[in-house]
Each structure stands twice: as C-alpha cells, then as structure tokens.
Design an enzyme around this catalytic site. Structure first.
Site, mmCIF file in Angstrom:
data_model
loop_
_atom_site.group_PDB
_atom_site.id
_atom_site.type_symbol
_atom_site.label_atom_id
_atom_site.label_comp_id
_atom_site.label_asym_id
_atom_site.label_seq_id
_atom_site.Cartn_x
_atom_site.Cartn_y
_atom_site.Cartn_z
ATOM 1 N N GLN A 34 0.954 -0.519 0.357
ATOM 2 C CA GLN A 34 0.169 0.075 -0.318
ATOM 3 C C GLN A 34 0.683 1.440 0.116
ATOM 4 O O GLN A 34 0.340 2.470 0.753
ATOM 5 C CB GLN A 34 -0.663 0.382 1.053
ATOM 6 C CG GLN A 34 -2.334 -1.280 1.365
ATOM 7 C CD GLN A 34 -2.802 -1.172 2.269
ATOM 8 O OE1 GLN A 34 -3.310 -0.550 3.572
ATOM 9 N NE2 GLN A 34 -4.038 -2.073 2.690
ATOM 10 N N CYS A 35 1.763 1.024 -0.469
ATOM 11 C CA CYS A 35 3.076 2.269 -0.813
ATOM 12 C C CYS A 35 2.750 2.695 -2.045
ATOM 13 O O CYS A 35 2.922 2.068 -3.101
ATOM 14 C CB CYS A 35 4.452 1.570 -0.611
ATOM 15 S SG CYS A 35 5.751 2.758 -0.649
#
Length: 180
Positions: A34-35
């Site tokens: 989730q970067c």
C-alpha cells in the site's frame, strides 16, 4: 561473511538458506502493498523475467515499518503480489528492517551498505523524510519501502539504492554483473 550466511522464511513458511542463491546476482528489496512505490513490483518482475535465465533473482521482503503500508498477513501479501503484479520471484515473510527486531539479514545489509548510493538530497523524497521523519536519516536505517540492495554472484553487497530508484534503472548494472 556474506548474504549466504543468512536464512529467511518464504511466504509459505518454508525456511531457506540464502546460500540457495549462491552464484546468482540478487536484488534484495523491502516491499509494501500500500505504498506509493508499490507499482515498482511491475518493474521488479520485468527484471526478474528478463534476467532469471542468466542467473539473476529478486528477493522481496515485505515490511510494515513505514506508514503501516504492509498490514496484511503473509498469505495476503503473497496473493496481492501474484494477483496484481504477476510476481513470480520469491516473496518472503514479513520482517522488520530497522530497530531491535530487524531481521539479521537486514542488519548485515545495512552494515555493508549504510547509505543509499543514489539518494537525491535535493529531491522531494529526501525533503519529506528530512522534515517529517528525520530519525530515518540517522545512521544506516532503511529510509522507506522499496530500498534495494544489489548483490554480486559471490554474495557481496555492492550497493544500496534509494526507494525512488526505478527497477529499470538497475538493468545496466545487472547485465554487467551477469557477464562477470
């Protein structure tokens, strides 16, 4: 001592020695699902597919230490990588890369390459870290997700590359190491 001195668990739970990769050029990367850099999985997989037959591998080590951007279980992470980015290179179990619980491999990698060789100290990424999380600039700490370590065929750490470095930029270095 070299990276071959260490063991790690694959996402499946199987513990393996990094000696399994002896004689291969490796790119060891701490990853997160989730970067903002998560799309780098695509480039990492492309490097792996392009050079794996010549003795190259990517090793992905999920980490949740940066903005809690890897909250899933090992099974969820593996599934995410496969479904969203068709990742076929080895993904290991989630680890810490900094602090007292840092995986021994990452303690070693940080000792061998304490600085990102290509960190742009004038760039936006550096300025955000400097202004909001200056503790990440202390010593050899990993600065963020998708920090990359390039390892030669003998298990030597050659360089550490910043999270902002796109995988395709490393292709030239990989090609040179594969012909040595």
């Amino acid at each position: 001592m070299s990276v071959y001195s260490f063991q790690a668990k694959l996402s499946s739970g199987e513990e393996i020695s990094l000696e399994t990769y002896k004689g291969k050029v490796m790119l060891i990367v701490n990853t997160a699902s989730q970067c903002g850099y998560t799309p780098q999985y695509e480039g990492l997989e492309r490097l792996y597919e392009t050079y794996k037959e010549n003795g190259f591998t990517v090793l992905g080590f999920p980490c949740n230490q940066f903005g809690e951007q890897e909250p899933g279980s090992n099974e969820e992470i593996s599934s995410f990588c496969s479904l969203n980015y068709n990742v076929t290179f080895p993904i290991f179990q989630k680890i810490d890369v900094n602090g007292k619980n840092a995986h021994p491999l990452y303690q070693y990698l940080r000792e061998q390459a304490p600085e990102d060789s290509d960190l742009d100290k004038e760039g936006a990424f550096y300025k955000i870290i400097r202004d909001k999380m200056p503790e990440l600039l202390e010593g050899s700490k990993i600065r963020w997700n998708f920090t990359k370590f390039l390892i030669d065929k003998n298990g030597n750490v050659l360089k550490r590359l910043a999270p902002t470095t796109k995988p395709e930029v490393i292709a030239g270095d990989i090609k040179k190491l594969l012909v040595k």
